[in-house]
Design an enzyme around this catalytic site. Structure first.
Site, mmCIF file in Angstrom:
data_model
loop_
_atom_site.group_PDB
_atom_site.id
_atom_site.type_symbol
_atom_site.label_atom_id
_atom_site.label_comp_id
_atom_site.label_asym_id
_atom_site.label_seq_id
_atom_site.Cartn_x
_atom_site.Cartn_y
_atom_site.Cartn_z
ATOM 1 N N LYS A 1 -7.299 8.847 15.099
ATOM 2 C CA LYS A 1 -6.570 9.770 14.240
ATOM 3 C C LYS A 1 -6.580 11.178 14.811
ATOM 4 C CE LYS A 1 -4.780 7.300 10.989
ATOM 5 N NZ LYS A 1 -3.300 7.258 10.802
ATOM 6 N N VAL B 1 -7.496 6.590 0.383
ATOM 7 C CA VAL B 1 -6.434 6.227 -0.557
ATOM 8 C C VAL B 1 -6.712 4.810 -1.040
ATOM 9 C CG1 VAL B 1 -3.951 6.014 -0.908
ATOM 10 C CG2 VAL B 1 -4.855 7.686 0.741
ATOM 11 N N THR C 1 -5.944 1.640 -1.315
ATOM 12 C CA THR C 1 -5.066 0.593 -0.795
ATOM 13 C C THR C 1 -5.923 -0.522 -0.212
ATOM 14 O OG1 THR C 1 -4.930 1.500 1.445
ATOM 15 C CG2 THR C 1 -3.349 2.340 -0.179
ATOM 16 N N TYR D 1 -12.076 4.783 14.591
ATOM 17 C CA TYR D 1 -10.854 5.102 13.842
ATOM 18 C C TYR D 1 -10.600 6.603 13.857
ATOM 19 C CZ TYR D 1 -7.929 5.835 9.683
ATOM 20 O OH TYR D 1 -6.948 6.240 8.815
ATOM 21 N N GLY E 1 0.776 -1.227 0.000
ATOM 22 C CA GLY E 1 0.000 0.000 0.000
ATOM 23 C C GLY E 1 0.807 1.276 0.000
#
Length: 237
Positions: free
Chosen positions: A147, A176, A178, A143, A16
């Site tokens: 962050k 992104v 990935t 999440y 990734g």
């Protein structure tokens, strides 16, 4: 900080975004690139030096700092995301796992490598954050909380490391393309584009880079009334 002749360590470099950071570092003239991964045998990129590095394992982090004592740039890229609601029965356990990696892991690596960078004329940390540092969504709220904490740690590290001349660059970006975002049906940026913009900001000496339009709009919206973070951000259809 310039990539030419730099000695780079990338955490989570076996796939990734991390693999792309390692690939472009080599292409931009880095003298050596250490590719950190829990299992070094999974590092397939030619030209890098695989390093066993589970950022949640204090002993492995210490060993990596000793083995990579010539590093001048450390990219805190390793991170995990577990989807789910904050009201799920297992949400606290899920958040704890993400905090261990996304916050404490980043800090553990930074603590270990701060003296390394100081010994090598300052160098830099590049910390991969997220637009989720500032906003929350129903399925990624835990999440987002990790962050937000990582963003605060990033800013604290910048202040703490200023005296030793270490640049600290925080990278904010939306989704992104990935493995981490597989299954999320939203627009995504190519890893190559994200890394190219991040390295350009690093070489310009910046402290923060907002990679995409979403991150830029959200950052501006923090000071609006009502603040953009008070509800789910609506994407144009």
């Amino acid at each position: 900080m310039k990539l030419d002749n730099a000695i780079v360590l990338v955490t989570g470099a076996n796939r990734g975004l991390g693999e792309e950071f390692a690939r472009q570092a080599l292409a931009r003239g880095a003298r050596k690139v250490y590719a950190g991964a829990r299992d070094p045998s999974t590092v397939a990129l030619p030209g890098v030096v695989p390093v066993r590095l589970d950022i949640n394992d204090a002993a492995q982090v210490r060993d990596a700092a000793a083995a990579c004592a010539d590093a001048t740039l450390v990219i805190n890229n390793a991170g995990i995301a577990s989807p789910g609601s904050l009201l799920d029965e297992d949400s606290i356990a899920a958040m704890r796992r993400m905090m261990d990696t996304n916050v404490y892991g980043m800090l553990r690596v930074s603590q270990a490598f701060a003296p390394v960078l100081a010994a090598n004329r300052g160098g830099a940390f590049l910390n991969v954050l997220s637009v989720a540092s500032w906003i929350s969504t129903p399925g990624l709220a835990a999440y987002a909380a990790t962050k937000s904490a990582a963003w605060s740690v990033n800013n604290g590290l910048r202040i703490a490391l200023k005296q030793q001349g270490t640049q600290v660059l925080g990278l904010h970006v939306g989704f992104v393309d990935t493995e981490l975002t597989r299954g999320i049906d939203l627009p995504k940026l190519a890893p190559a584009e994200v890394v190219a913009r991040a390295y350009a900001a690093l070489e310009e000496g910046k402290s923060e880079v907002l990679i995409d339009e979403l991150s830029q709009n959200v950052k501006r919206g923090l000071s609006q009334e009502p603040g953009i973070y008070l509800d789910v951000v609506q994407r144009p259809t």
